[in-house]
Design an enzyme around this catalytic site. Structure first.
Site, PDB file in Angstrom:
ATOM      1  N   CYS A 101     -35.398  76.416  36.879  1.00 47.99           N
ATOM      2  CA  CYS A 101     -35.807  76.376  38.284  1.00 47.99           C
ATOM      3  C   CYS A 101     -37.262  76.846  38.448  1.00 47.99           C
ATOM      4  CB  CYS A 101     -34.870  77.239  39.139  1.00 47.99           C
ATOM      5  SG  CYS A 101     -33.374  76.367  39.691  1.00 47.99           S
TER       6      CYS A 101
ATOM      7  N   ASN B 138     -29.221  64.588  27.881  1.00 48.99           N
ATOM      8  CA  ASN B 138     -27.826  64.983  27.675  1.00 48.99           C
ATOM      9  C   ASN B 138     -27.328  65.504  29.008  1.00 48.99           C
ATOM     10  OD1 ASN B 138     -27.771  64.464  24.879  1.00 48.99           O
ATOM     11  ND2 ASN B 138     -28.715  66.448  24.455  1.00 48.99           N
TER      12      ASN B 138
ATOM     13  N   SER C 140     -26.723  72.655  27.987  1.00 49.79           N
ATOM     14  CA  SER C 140     -26.404  74.064  28.229  1.00 49.79           C
ATOM     15  C   SER C 140     -26.927  74.551  29.572  1.00 49.79           C
ATOM     16  CB  SER C 140     -26.925  74.932  27.094  1.00 49.79           C
ATOM     17  OG  SER C 140     -28.304  74.750  26.938  1.00 49.79           O
TER      18      SER C 140
ATOM     19  N   GLN D 257     -35.063  65.333  27.788  1.00 51.21           N
ATOM     20  CA  GLN D 257     -35.898  65.842  26.714  1.00 51.21           C
ATOM     21  C   GLN D 257     -36.705  64.707  26.101  1.00 51.21           C
ATOM     22  OE1 GLN D 257     -34.342  68.713  23.862  1.00 51.21           O
ATOM     23  NE2 GLN D 257     -32.354  68.642  24.868  1.00 51.21           N
TER      24      GLN D 257
ATOM     25  N   HIS E  94     -31.993  72.187  41.774  1.00 54.54           N
ATOM     26  CA  HIS E  94     -31.023  72.555  40.745  1.00 54.54           C
ATOM     27  C   HIS E  94     -29.749  71.710  40.845  1.00 54.54           C
ATOM     28  CE1 HIS E  94     -29.302  75.520  37.898  1.00 54.54           C
ATOM     29  NE2 HIS E  94     -28.197  75.473  38.606  1.00 54.54           N
TER      30      HIS E  94
ATOM     31  N   HIS F 125     -29.225  72.363  35.411  1.00 57.43           N
ATOM     32  CA  HIS F 125     -30.402  71.894  36.146  1.00 57.43           C
ATOM     33  C   HIS F 125     -30.800  70.531  35.567  1.00 57.43           C
ATOM     34  CE1 HIS F 125     -34.115  72.964  38.571  1.00 57.43           C
ATOM     35  NE2 HIS F 125     -34.371  71.769  38.072  1.00 57.43           N
TER      36      HIS F 125
ATOM     37  N   HIS G 136     -32.251  67.663  33.809  1.00 54.63           N
ATOM     38  CA  HIS G 136     -33.434  67.554  32.954  1.00 54.63           C
ATOM     39  C   HIS G 136     -33.140  66.631  31.776  1.00 54.63           C
ATOM     40  CE1 HIS G 136     -31.029  70.504  30.725  1.00 54.63           C
ATOM     41  NE2 HIS G 136     -31.762  70.238  29.662  1.00 54.63           N
TER      42      HIS G 136
ATOM     43  N   CYS H  94     -31.388  80.484  36.670  1.00 57.65           N
ATOM     44  CA  CYS H  94     -31.671  79.265  35.890  1.00 57.65           C
ATOM     45  C   CYS H  94     -33.073  79.312  35.288  1.00 57.65           C
ATOM     46  CB  CYS H  94     -31.524  78.046  36.799  1.00 57.65           C
ATOM     47  SG  CYS H  94     -32.177  76.534  36.070  1.00 57.65           S
TER      48      CYS H  94
HETATM   49  O1  LIG Z   1     -31.720  70.938  23.090  1.00 57.45           O
HETATM   50  P1  LIG Z   1     -30.421  71.409  23.699  1.00 57.45           P
HETATM   51  O2  LIG Z   1     -30.144  70.791  25.031  1.00 57.45           O
HETATM   52  O3  LIG Z   1     -30.292  72.909  23.716  1.00 57.45           O
HETATM   53  O4  LIG Z   1     -29.292  70.904  22.682  1.00 57.45           O
HETATM   54  C1  LIG Z   1     -28.558  69.722  22.793  1.00 57.45           C
HETATM   55  O5  LIG Z   1     -29.356  68.564  22.549  1.00 57.45           O
HETATM   56  C2  LIG Z   1     -29.934  68.452  21.240  1.00 57.45           C
HETATM   57  C3  LIG Z   1     -30.625  67.114  21.144  1.00 57.45           C
HETATM   58  O6  LIG Z   1     -29.740  66.033  21.329  1.00 57.45           O
HETATM   59  C4  LIG Z   1     -28.883  68.629  20.141  1.00 57.45           C
HETATM   60  O7  LIG Z   1     -29.528  68.739  18.893  1.00 57.45           O
HETATM   61  C5  LIG Z   1     -28.002  69.852  20.357  1.00 57.45           C
HETATM   62  O8  LIG Z   1     -26.951  69.869  19.407  1.00 57.45           O
HETATM   63  C6  LIG Z   1     -27.431  69.832  21.780  1.00 57.45           C
HETATM   64  O9  LIG Z   1     -26.655  70.976  22.013  1.00 57.45           O
END
Ligand SMILES: O=P(O)(O)O[C@H]1O[C@H](CO)[C@@H](O)[C@H](O)[C@H]1O
Ligand SMILES: O=P(O)(O)O[C@H]1O[C@H](CO)[C@@H](O)[C@H](O)[C@H]1O
Lengths: 349, 349
Positions: free
Chosen positions: B55, B156, B164, B171, B116, B167, B169, B52
């Protein structure tokens, strides 16, 4: 300080149709993808599927039997989101946050043809002409119902777009109110028309046909372009070159030309990742409320979710939901990729 | 004529935060689903995963090594959608449809903890308090950067939401401009404040706390409700009971109360389908442009995609994209289901 380079630098673009911005991050298309991949269906479909509730002669969920139809076939949606029944609405309490109103409408399903295995790009042009005639008839018939003011024609293609039956079909939801997205578009078209005395999308199309870089497919009467403000990686919009407010105003030449653009555009879509390309498409045109609506311009949107391959889509999630739509690949690059693709369907090679 | 029954009849509801409507079709929740199902991940995650890139102590894509962090950990996104570099913008041609402007910003990743395997509902309240403190620090630090006017905190969760890396998290995307959705919200909050001298969401929350039927979780300082105008089947919004414009105005009591609501709400989410419940969440609050923004009210949105089970989601596609957001189950029914769920996580039983 470096000069702004629209092909390289993060920027926002303005969408005058809905008065919103989109964030474009050209440099980001190189990021690796370790996330969810979509299942890709590679099993060839039969021409007729005895289990399919849309195939000719088969029984639907509600027990009705489909006729032995030979071109397109329209029926009322068995699980309609709208109902036709009139409802006695008492009104909302003044100043309340709990503001609701009953909504009447009619939902129909349009099977494109009896062939279970032929999506738009694989049909012949005559078959597509027949679908356009069906859309014209439905727009007229539904629009004539006294309480119907808007007819939304659309297609969800592919399981990733929530389509639960692969038999090629679209839907029509007709209703009393203007749906939110249509009302927004109408407000902007109207404001432009009142200010300039011309049509926003006609003026926009002229600019696009001059620079050419976002044009994907073109013929005498229509062009399919990746809008300057496109949100989805391979989003396109079909616009007629003549100012036409609704599908029933097409000449027969225009019907044929629209079928031609639909076939060529969707063939390129399938060829892009050599897969049956998923999308939601829909027609935006004048409401059926009896007004002239000179501000309107017939156009059709295609919103395909795929980004990098048949299995990697763009996720419109966190930032996009809370903040603003965001794209990586530029509209110019997408248009170039689509433009350069063959117009012969990959399965026919 | 039958009288309007909001629990049975198709209707539209008005969302005053963004000035849009949503179509509600209560009767439609019974329709069968034969379409795409999401993969459900039932493999238990390890506390630490050597593969990961989030991590502690591991190497990221760009070669940097994560520190041996013990609570939360913040770093600049290796594939940021925004760049910090100042750009020389020449301006747009007057009247052109090709309207674009460069956008500067900073994107960060917030690892919730070194564990994780622990998502929000499985963390203890102290761990969540620590995340809130981190959000406060980031809002302050990023907001203090001269060209940053808006700080978007979001998460997300789950691969179905484009995440993706499992873990846990979130943003943060901080930028010069107000993103589209935030600007829309601000315009409506402002118009309400100017008209009534009070805060739209405070007034709304009071109505909700009176009727109670859409409240999911509540404590002294916060409530989580399914908004009257919710779009997603199990959408919720957390609002503070006091008029607070931004996260840095929380008292320490409020920080603890916010952590409590977050833990209880996300636990109910996981318990609903006994799965790690996917969603995008995000905080809407005052911009960091130096103005007072009395019209603002701190709130947090949760947009979860699931509809009927861990594998059947709601598709916001054709009609929803072209026309209007649409939901089947009513907000009242969703709130009742969530409210009746245990606050003990199903894995702990
Ligand atoms: O930044 P990540 O997690 O790779 O990407 C994810 O979140 C982003 C922000 O919402 C989006 O633009 C991406 O399409 C999504 O796959
Ligand atoms: O009507 P269908 O194809 O069963 O359903 C699909 O299209 C509808 C209209 O866009 C959406 O509301 C549904 O979420 C989607 O699954």
């Amino acid at each position: 300080m470096r000069k702004f380079d629209i092909n390289e630098d993060p920027h926002r673009r303005y969408n005058p149709l809905i008065n919103e911005w989109v964030l474009v991050s050209p440099h980001r298309s190189k990021r690796p993808w370790q996330g969810q991949k979509e299942a890709v269906n590679t099993v060839a479909l039969p021409q007729y599927d005895p289990e399919c509730y849309l195939c000719a002669g088969n029984v639907r969920a509600n027990g009705e039997v489909n006729p032995a139809y030979e071109s397109s076939f329209v029926f009322e949606n068995d699980f309609a989101a709208l109902k036709q029944e009139p409802i006695d609405f008492g009104g909302n309490e003044e100043g309340s946050f709990f503001k609701a109103q009953p909504e009447r409408g009619i939902s129909r399903v349009v099977c494109f043809s009896p062939r279970h295995d032929l999506t738009l790009p694989e049909m012949d042009v005559d078959g597509i002409v027949n679908i356009i005639h069906t859309w014209q008839k439905e727009y007229t018939d539904l629009g004539n119902v006294d309480y119907i003011n808007h007819v939304q024609i659309f297609e969800n293609k592919g399981s990733v777009m929530g389509c639960s039956n692969p038999h090629p079909h679209g839907q029509i939801w007709a209703q009393s109110s203007l749906p939110t997205q249509v009302e927004k578009t109408q407000n902007n078209l109207k404001a432009y028309f009142e200010k300039n005395g011309t049509n926003l999308l006609q003026d926009y199309l002229k600019e696009e046909l001059k620079v050419k870089e976002r044009v994907v497919v073109e013929n005498n009467h229509f062009a399919a372009i990746v809008p300057f403000w496109a949100i989805w990686p391979f989003e396109t919009m079909i616009i007629s070159k003549r100012h036409i407010t609704k599908i029933t105003d097409f000449t027969e030449d225009e019907v044929a030309a629209f079928a031609d653009v639909l076939k060529r555009l969707t063939t390129k879509y399938d060829n892009l990742f050599e897969t049956s390309f998923p999308y939601s498409s829909g027609i935006h045109q004048a409401p059926t409320d009896g007004e002239a609506h000179q501000e309107w311009q017939f156009h059709m949107h295609f919103y395909p979710p795929l980004l990098r391959s048949a299995s990697v889509k763009k996720f419109m999630v966190g930032y996009e939901m809370m903040g603003e739509s965001q794209r990586d690949i530029t509209p110019e690059k997408s248009a170039e990729m689509l433009r350069n693709l063959s117009e012969v369907h990959y399965k026919q090679k």
